[in-house]
Structures are given as C-alpha cells and as structure tokens.
Write a protein that holds these residues in place. Structure first.
Motif, PDB file in Angstrom:
ATOM      1  N   ARG A  58      18.093   6.535  43.620  1.00 14.85           N
ATOM      2  CA  ARG A  58      19.499   6.137  43.609  1.00 14.85           C
ATOM      3  C   ARG A  58      20.311   7.249  42.923  1.00 14.85           C
ATOM      4  NH1 ARG A  58      20.499   0.175  41.536  1.00 14.85           N
ATOM      5  NH2 ARG A  58      22.564   0.795  42.334  1.00 14.85           N
ATOM      6  N   PRO A  59      20.816   8.197  43.700  1.00 15.63           N
ATOM      7  CA  PRO A  59      21.557   9.306  43.078  1.00 15.63           C
ATOM      8  C   PRO A  59      22.785   8.792  42.334  1.00 15.63           C
ATOM      9  CG  PRO A  59      21.030   9.765  45.379  1.00 15.63           C
ATOM     10  CD  PRO A  59      20.712   8.334  45.151  1.00 15.63           C
ATOM     11  N   ARG A  60      23.120   9.477  41.266  1.00 16.58           N
ATOM     12  CA  ARG A  60      24.305   9.110  40.488  1.00 16.58           C
ATOM     13  C   ARG A  60      25.112  10.370  40.177  1.00 16.58           C
ATOM     14  NH1 ARG A  60      19.972   9.252  37.039  1.00 16.58           N
ATOM     15  NH2 ARG A  60      20.202  10.539  35.175  1.00 16.58           N
ATOM     16  N   LEU A  61      26.383  10.170  39.928  1.00 13.80           N
ATOM     17  CA  LEU A  61      27.270  11.276  39.611  1.00 13.80           C
ATOM     18  C   LEU A  61      26.912  11.892  38.270  1.00 13.80           C
ATOM     19  CD1 LEU A  61      30.746   9.899  40.735  1.00 13.80           C
ATOM     20  CD2 LEU A  61      29.543  11.846  41.702  1.00 13.80           C
ATOM     21  N   THR A  62      27.000  13.191  38.185  1.00 13.64           N
ATOM     22  CA  THR A  62      26.737  13.917  36.937  1.00 13.64           C
ATOM     23  C   THR A  62      28.064  14.299  36.305  1.00 13.64           C
ATOM     24  OG1 THR A  62      24.669  14.797  37.844  1.00 13.64           O
ATOM     25  CG2 THR A  62      25.616  15.916  35.914  1.00 13.64           C
ATOM     26  N   ALA A  63      28.297  13.837  35.101  1.00 13.62           N
ATOM     27  CA  ALA A  63      29.562  14.114  34.421  1.00 13.62           C
ATOM     28  C   ALA A  63      29.681  15.599  34.095  1.00 13.62           C
ATOM     29  CB  ALA A  63      29.667  13.281  33.131  1.00 13.62           C
ATOM     30  N   GLY A  64      30.865  16.127  34.260  1.00  9.09           N
ATOM     31  CA  GLY A  64      31.138  17.517  33.888  1.00  9.09           C
ATOM     32  C   GLY A  64      30.607  18.550  34.840  1.00  9.09           C
ATOM     33  N   LEU A  65      30.175  18.153  36.035  1.00  6.45           N
ATOM     34  CA  LEU A  65      29.575  19.113  36.962  1.00  6.45           C
ATOM     35  C   LEU A  65      30.615  20.130  37.441  1.00  6.45           C
ATOM     36  CD1 LEU A  65      27.080  19.985  38.504  1.00  6.45           C
ATOM     37  CD2 LEU A  65      27.672  18.364  40.305  1.00  6.45           C
ATOM     38  N   THR A  66      31.818  19.665  37.713  1.00  4.88           N
ATOM     39  CA  THR A  66      32.862  20.587  38.172  1.00  4.88           C
ATOM     40  C   THR A  66      33.173  21.629  37.111  1.00  4.88           C
ATOM     41  OG1 THR A  66      33.833  18.904  39.609  1.00  4.88           O
ATOM     42  CG2 THR A  66      35.246  20.744  38.961  1.00  4.88           C
ATOM     43  N   GLU A  67      33.272  21.199  35.854  1.00  7.13           N
ATOM     44  CA  GLU A  67      33.547  22.151  34.775  1.00  7.13           C
ATOM     45  C   GLU A  67      32.398  23.138  34.604  1.00  7.13           C
ATOM     46  OE1 GLU A  67      36.358  22.555  33.258  1.00  7.13           O
ATOM     47  OE2 GLU A  67      37.158  20.960  34.510  1.00  7.13           O
ATOM     48  N   ASP A  68      31.157  22.670  34.807  1.00  5.56           N
ATOM     49  CA  ASP A  68      30.019  23.587  34.731  1.00  5.56           C
ATOM     50  C   ASP A  68      30.138  24.680  35.791  1.00  5.56           C
ATOM     51  OD1 ASP A  68      28.774  22.454  32.575  1.00  5.56           O
ATOM     52  OD2 ASP A  68      27.487  21.128  33.759  1.00  5.56           O
ATOM     53  N   VAL A  69      30.521  24.290  37.001  1.00  2.00           N
ATOM     54  CA  VAL A  69      30.642  25.277  38.072  1.00  2.00           C
ATOM     55  C   VAL A  69      31.795  26.239  37.776  1.00  2.00           C
ATOM     56  CG1 VAL A  69      31.230  25.554  40.506  1.00  2.00           C
ATOM     57  CG2 VAL A  69      29.565  23.843  39.817  1.00  2.00           C
ATOM     58  N   ARG A  70      32.888  25.741  37.243  1.00  2.00           N
ATOM     59  CA  ARG A  70      33.982  26.625  36.869  1.00  2.00           C
ATOM     60  C   ARG A  70      33.529  27.622  35.798  1.00  2.00           C
ATOM     61  NH1 ARG A  70      38.751  24.815  39.065  1.00  2.00           N
ATOM     62  NH2 ARG A  70      38.894  22.582  39.556  1.00  2.00           N
ATOM     63  N   LEU A  71      32.744  27.144  34.829  1.00  2.00           N
ATOM     64  CA  LEU A  71      32.240  28.031  33.788  1.00  2.00           C
ATOM     65  C   LEU A  71      31.308  29.089  34.377  1.00  2.00           C
ATOM     66  CD1 LEU A  71      31.851  28.776  30.789  1.00  2.00           C
ATOM     67  CD2 LEU A  71      30.064  27.026  30.671  1.00  2.00           C
ATOM     68  N   ALA A  72      30.431  28.663  35.292  1.00  2.00           N
ATOM     69  CA  ALA A  72      29.492  29.602  35.896  1.00  2.00           C
ATOM     70  C   ALA A  72      30.212  30.637  36.759  1.00  2.00           C
ATOM     71  CB  ALA A  72      28.455  28.847  36.728  1.00  2.00           C
ATOM     72  N   THR A  73      31.189  30.198  37.559  1.00  2.00           N
ATOM     73  CA  THR A  73      31.916  31.149  38.408  1.00  2.00           C
ATOM     74  C   THR A  73      32.747  32.117  37.568  1.00  2.00           C
ATOM     75  OG1 THR A  73      33.681  29.503  38.659  1.00  2.00           O
ATOM     76  CG2 THR A  73      32.005  29.595  40.376  1.00  2.00           C
ATOM     77  N   ALA A  74      33.279  31.628  36.448  1.00  2.00           N
ATOM     78  CA  ALA A  74      34.006  32.532  35.554  1.00  2.00           C
ATOM     79  C   ALA A  74      33.071  33.596  34.988  1.00  2.00           C
ATOM     80  CB  ALA A  74      34.668  31.745  34.419  1.00  2.00           C
ATOM     81  N   GLY A  75      31.848  33.186  34.670  1.00  3.25           N
ATOM     82  CA  GLY A  75      30.874  34.156  34.190  1.00  3.25           C
ATOM     83  C   GLY A  75      30.507  35.182  35.250  1.00  3.25           C
ATOM     84  N   LEU A  76      30.382  34.735  36.505  1.00  8.15           N
ATOM     85  CA  LEU A  76      30.068  35.670  37.586  1.00  8.15           C
ATOM     86  C   LEU A  76      31.196  36.683  37.775  1.00  8.15           C
ATOM     87  CD1 LEU A  76      28.567  33.203  40.221  1.00  8.15           C
ATOM     88  CD2 LEU A  76      27.332  34.998  39.004  1.00  8.15           C
ATOM     89  N   ARG A  77      32.418  36.221  37.713  1.00  4.53           N
ATOM     90  CA  ARG A  77      33.535  37.144  37.878  1.00  4.53           C
ATOM     91  C   ARG A  77      33.658  38.104  36.704  1.00  4.53           C
ATOM     92  NH1 ARG A  77      36.091  32.234  39.808  1.00  4.53           N
ATOM     93  NH2 ARG A  77      36.332  32.338  42.082  1.00  4.53           N
ATOM     94  N   ALA A  78      33.309  37.625  35.511  1.00  4.67           N
ATOM     95  CA  ALA A  78      33.438  38.477  34.333  1.00  4.67           C
ATOM     96  C   ALA A  78      32.473  39.655  34.382  1.00  4.67           C
ATOM     97  CB  ALA A  78      33.205  37.657  33.063  1.00  4.67           C
TER      98      ALA A  78
END
Length: 796
Positions: free
Chosen positions: A726-746
C-alpha cells in the motif's frame, strides 16, 4: 518606392503587429509607441546602409550597433560614456534593470504595471531584437518565409503568458503582418509559390506556365498557413498544467475540493505544500507589546476582486524609507496609539518574498535587498531576497480607536471609495442581499461592519472547517453562504465582498494570527497560525482589522459595542484554538487526538494565506531568454525551454493527498530529478535500478552530503511506491528534489547551466512523443486505405 524599401516597411509593420500580442500583458500600453519609433530608426539605418551599398554583415552590424546606442540613450544615458557610448557601467545597468524588471513582474498578475524601467527594457529591447532578426532575414537576405520564425516566437511567448480570451485576435493580427511581408517579397518569388498553391488554369487556353496573380496567390498561401497553424497543434502531444495553465492548482478555477474556494482564493495552490498535519515553527517573536492577542503579522493585502480571484493591485514600489515611515493613510491625530517594537526571527526553511510585519509599521531595520510598497505599507524582496533565516526589527503602531470614533467617522474620499468598493458584475445577487439583511437597522458603516462580523463569527451558524467542498466559479461565495462551512480565507473574503456591496471600502489582509507564548518570553508562530482577515477603512482611523472567522485569532476591542444584545465574545478570552499557558514545544491543535494523528485524520489550518511569489506566477524571463538567445544563435528554439518549464511546474506542483496519488506524485518528482540531471549532462541509463541510478547521480554530480541524502531519500520513496503493498505519500519529497537539483546546478559549470536552461536535453521527449503519434497515425491510415480502395472499386 523601391522593392527593398517596401519590404523594409512591411518588416517594420509585421514586427509591430506581432508585438501587439504583448499589449494585454502590461498597463498602460504606451511602451509600444516608443518601440515603434526606435524600430523605425533601426529599419531606417538598414535602408540607408543597403542604399550605399554596404555588405550584408556590415549592414547587420550597423543596425545592431545603432540599436545598442538607442537603448543606451533611453535606459542608460547616465551610465554611458559621454551619455552616448555604452561602457561597462552601462552594461551593468542593463543587467540590473533586467533583473529588477523580472523580479517586479513576477510579483504582479497580468496586466503588470509599466512604471519600472526594467519592464520597459524587457519589452522594448525584446521587440527591437525581433525586429532586427526579421529585417535581416526578410530584407538583407530577401527571404521572408524564415522571418516568420522570430515573429512566431514573439507571438508564442506573449500568448503563453496571456490569460485573456482575445488571443485569437492577436494571432490574426500577427498572421496578417506575416502574410503582408510574404506578399511584399516580390512577384517572382510569389510566382514560384503560386505554381504549388495556384492549381490548374481556369480555361483550356490559359498559359500553363503563368502563375496566378500575387494577391490571389497570397490569399491561398494565407489560408493554407492559417489552416496549418490551427490544425497542427491538435496533433501535438498534450502538456497539461504548469506555466501556461492558469486553471490548475486551485487558482482561478477548479473543483474547489479539499477545503478551498478556488474562485475567490488566489493563494490556495500553496495548500498542499504547506498544509501539514504536524505544526512547524516559521517565526519567533520578541516584543514589548502588552497585548499579544492583537499582534497579527501582516504580509500583504488583497484589494483587487474580479469575481474569480482576489489579488494585490498593481502598485509602485520604492526604496525603503529611512527612519520613520509615513503616517498610515486616513489615520487622524486624535486616535490613541502606542509604538511597539518587535524582533522577528524567521526559520531557515521559511523563504517568504514579503516581509511579515505588524500593521501599521512605523519603521523597520532589516538587512538585504528590500523595497517598499507605500499603499499597503509592505516590504517585498528584491533580486531574489527573502526571509530565509532572517532576523529583523519592526517598529509599529498599536492603534486603539473607540467605537464612538469609528461610528462618527466621516465618509471616505470618492477616489478611495471608487477603488475599494469595486465588485464584478458576475457576483451573485445573494451576496449583496444577504449583506443588507444582516445589517438591517445599522445606523452607520461601523455598525454594519460589526453586524457582518457577528453574523460570521457568532450568530450566523457558520462552522470553522478546513476540509470543505463548496465549489468554484462566480457562485463560490453564494455556496459558502449557503453551506456555512469554511476556514479563514472563506470568512474574510466573503465579509470583504459583502462590505463592498454596502459601499464600505474593504480589502483582505493575509499573514499570521497571534502565535503562542513560550516559557522564555518569546512568541512562536507556526504554519497553523497562517491566517486571512478583512480590513475596513474608516476616515480618521485608516484601515481597521475585523475578525469574522470563528475560533481563530482575537476579536478587536473596538468592535465590542454598548448596544444591548451584542453577542461578540470578550476579546480578553482566548479563542478555542489558542494556548493560554506558555509552552516550550511547537503548538499542536487541541482538536486532534493522538489516535487521529496516527491515522492521519487531523484537519489543519491551511497556510495558503501566506503568499509566496515565484513558481505560480507568470515567467516573464522566457521573453528575455529567447531574445538574448536569438542574438547569439538564430536557430535555438524557444519551445524546448518553455516545455521544460511547464513540465517542471506540473511535476513539482500541488498533488492530492490520498494513497492513490502516492505513486504518480512520487514517480513524477523522481522523473524531474532524473531529467534535470540529464539536462546538466548526466545521461540516463534506463537499465539501472533506482538505487544505482541515485548513486550514479550523486557520484557524477559531485553532490555534497545534504544533496546526496536528498537523492537517496527520493530513491527510497520510489522503491516504496513500486514495491510496497500500500504505497503512501512521502512528506517533503518535493523539497528533497529541489535541494538535489540545486546541488546539481551548483556543481555544474556556467555553460552547462545555460545549456540546460535554453536547450534542455530532456526536451527530446517531445520528439519521441510526436514520433509515436506519427507512427500510430500512419498505422491507422494504412489500415483504412484498403477499405477506401474497396469502396472506390465497388463504386466504379
């Protein structure tokens, strides 16, 4: 007039006609007159250079140089050498103006104001760049057909950002300019087109080799081009949501589900990202105020209601005043007041473009780049400035008007009443009718406002509930008045609309209600304290807070009248949602039991009333990005960048909160991370597992510990939705991706970042989708062909 001169004139006219698509985006539209004059000078220089004659490269260089000098004279005269020659200071000023214009435009809804030089530079400069490209292709190289590409790009950017219903009209204007340019290119070239579109001669004796007349051929070309333009988009893969879809995410229209009135709430798209079950502290206050119950933190006011959304009006912003702010509008000298000081500290993860402050502020000490909006007395960040981790001090006035002073307030000026009592014709009659019924017997606007507050907060039978379904559209307020369920946004917006229907100037303020006192003497403000409340204007007092939302905030003391039967609660008593004892822990809702928390059944106050500019807004830098890219590489298309921005907005935007939404949301967010890595040069390997793909991105992207942890959390979330029963939503996933993409761009170089922005590699997915569509179309056509042939044989 020579053929080249006629063609140059048509190129000038075609560029202006395509630029007309930008007219609905700003107000006033006087900028286009300035653009027309400068464009005429640019075209005239080209005509003179060709008459000399100069070589084509020299002609283009002369036009480009004159264009730069013209922009310098208009926008950077003080920074130029001798007021004419652009130097380093002038180019730096251009960069600052463009940044300023982009920041200013991002704060406003369409149409945006034109007071800023940055906005004018973006518009006028963009039109001049497009004009230079059109003149070069159509006149210098005598090839009018490819000149339609920059014209199409100019129209497409404008149409993508526009929210109006008259886009078809601007399309016809732009198309007419392009067809005029084709006709002016010359009879010989049109004759070649005529052999394709002209058909066979009308009579047996006609000359088989003679082409049709240019005008008639032009009409056929135009009909064919317009038909292609209207039909081809239907065959392209759909791209729902995102930048160019204003009806998503609860903004403007929608179902109104999840406790929102999307018809009257322009900020409800933030609900899913901030409406968390566990409260989170965003601000900490230290104040010398004696009344914490009145310490509302105001962010911005919404005073423009068009029947679909409430939004801030277009306002001019200036530098933050030094020392003491001007006296608030309408505040007279006989109103009792006390100046209080409040030290505010924002959390590291609270990035707000507007500065939360008690109202009205009398002075502020804040670091960073901030600008002041005088009408609303608000501060807004400049050049990307926000509140993240910021500490600042605000001096504000605690006003204590009496009921007698409010009741005796004279009528406001005609100009103010005209601006703050405007209501759309689409507002249902039940709103004004209910307002008149509720306020029957009131002797003045003050008593009317108090009766409206009592109606919502006490005796109207309304209930506070963040989980409601009351619809959308122009009937949203009427539905709310009927269902009588909602949260602060619904109560404040409805009361403001009803007050305006009575001729009382009103607007809505959004920000935070008073927070919770702590053991160390500070005040903690959490996400659940996000709030919206109406403000009513009284001459001699100014904008005055009212509180119609039951169980939220505090009732102002000046609304407690001596009239018998008044049912407004004592403002000294805490509301049902307030905490009366100091606590060192974050605030919790006292209506949610521990068992409910385990079942994720807690209803929470939406933080949608906290406006954050950026992703939802219109992306004006698309126009600037295309124009600058067109100067360097003519064939770099704008479509991949726009498509990528739309897809990013859809993937990282609002999503549902049920179990059924866990899989699509998680996979979409993960796909966004992989595509961002692809755009920055990390090619995808579809055969790898999720964990190996995450490790590869971390290694090749040279991510730091925080960004790497965010990538691995995303991989864990993907595995959870793929393999969990039963999959469930993971809190803060969008912010994690924003943090990771910011790191890639940096860690990526500047060239890679520009390449990823202007020509993202992942945009090839559009070509793949088109290829799949085309293959399916050919397969259907091949299947249908034998049936057609059999039918033809039978008829023969």
């Amino acid at each position: 007039m020579s053929g080249r001169a006629r063609l140059a004139l048509c190129a000038w006219a075609a560029t202006l006609m395509a630029a007309c698509a930008l007219l609905p985006l700003v107000d006033p539209a006087t900028w286009i007159l300035q653009a027309a004059v400068l464009l005429a000078v640019q075209s005239g220089v080209g005509a003179v250079a060709r008459r000399v004659p100069l070589a084509r490269p020299l002609t283009i260089a002369a036009q480009a140089l004159v264009t730069l000098v013209l922009l310098t004279l208009v926008f950077a005269r003080k920074q130029a050498i001798a007021g004419l020659v652009p130097g380093p200071r002038a180019f730096q000023h251009f960069a600052d103006l463009l940044q300023q214009g982009g920041d200013d435009i991002a704060r406003y809804a369409i149409p945006a104001p034109l007071e800023s030089d940055g906005i004018r530079l973006m518009l006028v400069g963009g039109v001049l760049v497009i004009g230079l490209l059109v003149d070069t292709l159509a006149v210098s190289f005598r090839s009018a057909a490819p000149a339609g590409l920059p014209l199409l790009a100019l129209y497409s950017v404008a149409a993508g950002l526009s929210e109006g219903s008259a886009d078809w009209l601007w399309f016809l204007v732009a198309a007419a300019g392009y067809l005029m340019l084709l006709l002016a290119e010359g009879r010989d070239r049109l004759s070649q087109w005529g052999r394709v579109f002209g058909g066979s001669p009308r009579s047996p004796g006609a000359d088989q080799g003679r082409a049709l007349a240019p005008v008639r051929t032009g009409r056929r070309i135009g009909a064919f081009a317009l038909g292609v333009a209207l039909v081809v988009p239907l065959a392209l893969p759909a791209m729902d949501g995102g930048l160019l879809d204003g009806a998503r995410g609860g903004v403007g229209s929608g179902t109104g589900g999840g406790g929102t009135i999307s018809a009257v709430n322009p900020l409800v798209s933030l609900r899913d990202s901030l409406n968390v079950n566990e409260d989170r502290e965003v601000l900490t206050l230290q104040t010398d105020s004696e009344s914490l119950s009145d310490l509302y933190l105001r962010i911005v006011s919404l005073d423009d209601f068009d029947g679909t959304t409430w939004k801030p009006s277009k306002r001019h912003i200036t530098a933050v005043p030094d020392g003491t702010f001007p006296t608030p509008a309408g505040l007279g000298p006989d109103i009792r007041r006390t100046e209080i000081r409040t030290l505010i500290s924002a959390a590291d993860d609270f990035a707000q473009d507007w500065l939360p402050m008690p109202y009205p502020p009398s002075g502020v000490r804040v670091a960073g780049n901030w600008r002041y909006e005088p009408v609303g007395m608000t501060l807004v960040g400049d050049h990307g400035q926000n509140t993240r981790g910021l500490t600042y001090e605000v001096r504000s006035l605690s006003l204590q008007p009496t009921a007698q002073q409010l009741a005796a307030a004279p009528q406001a000026s005609a100009a103010l009443r005209r601006e703050y009592t405007k209501l759309p014709d689409s507002l249902p009659d039940v709103v004004s009718r209910t307002a008149r019924e509720v306020t029957a017997g009131a002797a003045n606007p003050y008593e009317q406002a108090v009766k409206l507050q009592e109606y919502f907060a006490v005796n109207g039978g309304f209930e506070y509930d963040t989980q409601v379904d009351i619809g959308s559209g122009s009937e949203a307020i009427a539905r709310f008045l009927k269902e009588k369920e909602g949260f602060c946004v619904h109560f404040s917006f409805a009361m403001a609309a009803m007050a305006r229907s009575l001729g009382i100037p009103a607007r809505v303020a959004v920000g935070f209600a008073p927070g919770s006192p702590q053991a160390d003497g500070s005040v903690s403000v959490g996400l659940r304290d996000a709030h919206a409340w109406p403000e009513v204007y009284f001459e001699g007092v100014g904008w005055t807070r009212f509180e119609p939302t039951p169980t939220r905030g505090s009732t102002p003391a000046y609304t407690i009248t001596d009239r018998p039967g008044s049912t407004v609660p004592d403002p000294a008593l805490p509301s049902r949602n307030s905490r009366t004892e100091p606590s060192a822990a974050p605030s919790e809702s006292d209506v949610c039991s521990p068992q409910d928390k385990k079942l994720d059944a807690c209803a929470t106050e939406s933080a949608a009333a906290v406006p954050v500019t950026g992703g939802d807004g219109p992306k004006w830098y698309a126009l600037l990005g295309w124009a600058l890219a067109g100067l360097v590489v003519l064939l770099i298309p704008l479509a991949p960048m726009l498509w990528r921005l739309r897809v990013r907005a859809v993937r990282l935007g609002a999503h549902g909160r049920g179990e059924a939404d866990a899989g699509p949301h998680t996979l979409a967010v993960w796909q966004e991370l992989m595509d961002t890595a692809w755009d920055l040069g990390i090619l995808p390997e579809e055969s790898q597992t999720t964990r190996r793909a995450a490790a590869r991105v971390v290694r090749l992207g040279r991510l730091d510990a925080a960004a790497a942890a965010a990538v691995h959390r995303g991989a864990d979330a993907v595995e959870q939705v793929l393999y969990a029963p039963r999959p469930r939503l993971t809190a803060g996933l969008t912010e994690d991706v924003r943090l990771a993409t910011a790191g890639l761009r940096a860690t990526a170089g500047r060239a890679k970042r520009w390449r990823a922005r202007l020509a993202p590699r992942s945009a090839v997915r559009v070509a793949w989708a088109v290829s799949v569509r085309w293959t399916a179309l050919k397969r259907r056509a091949a299947t249908a062909r034998p049936v057609w042939r059999r039918t033809s044989d039978q008829q023969g």
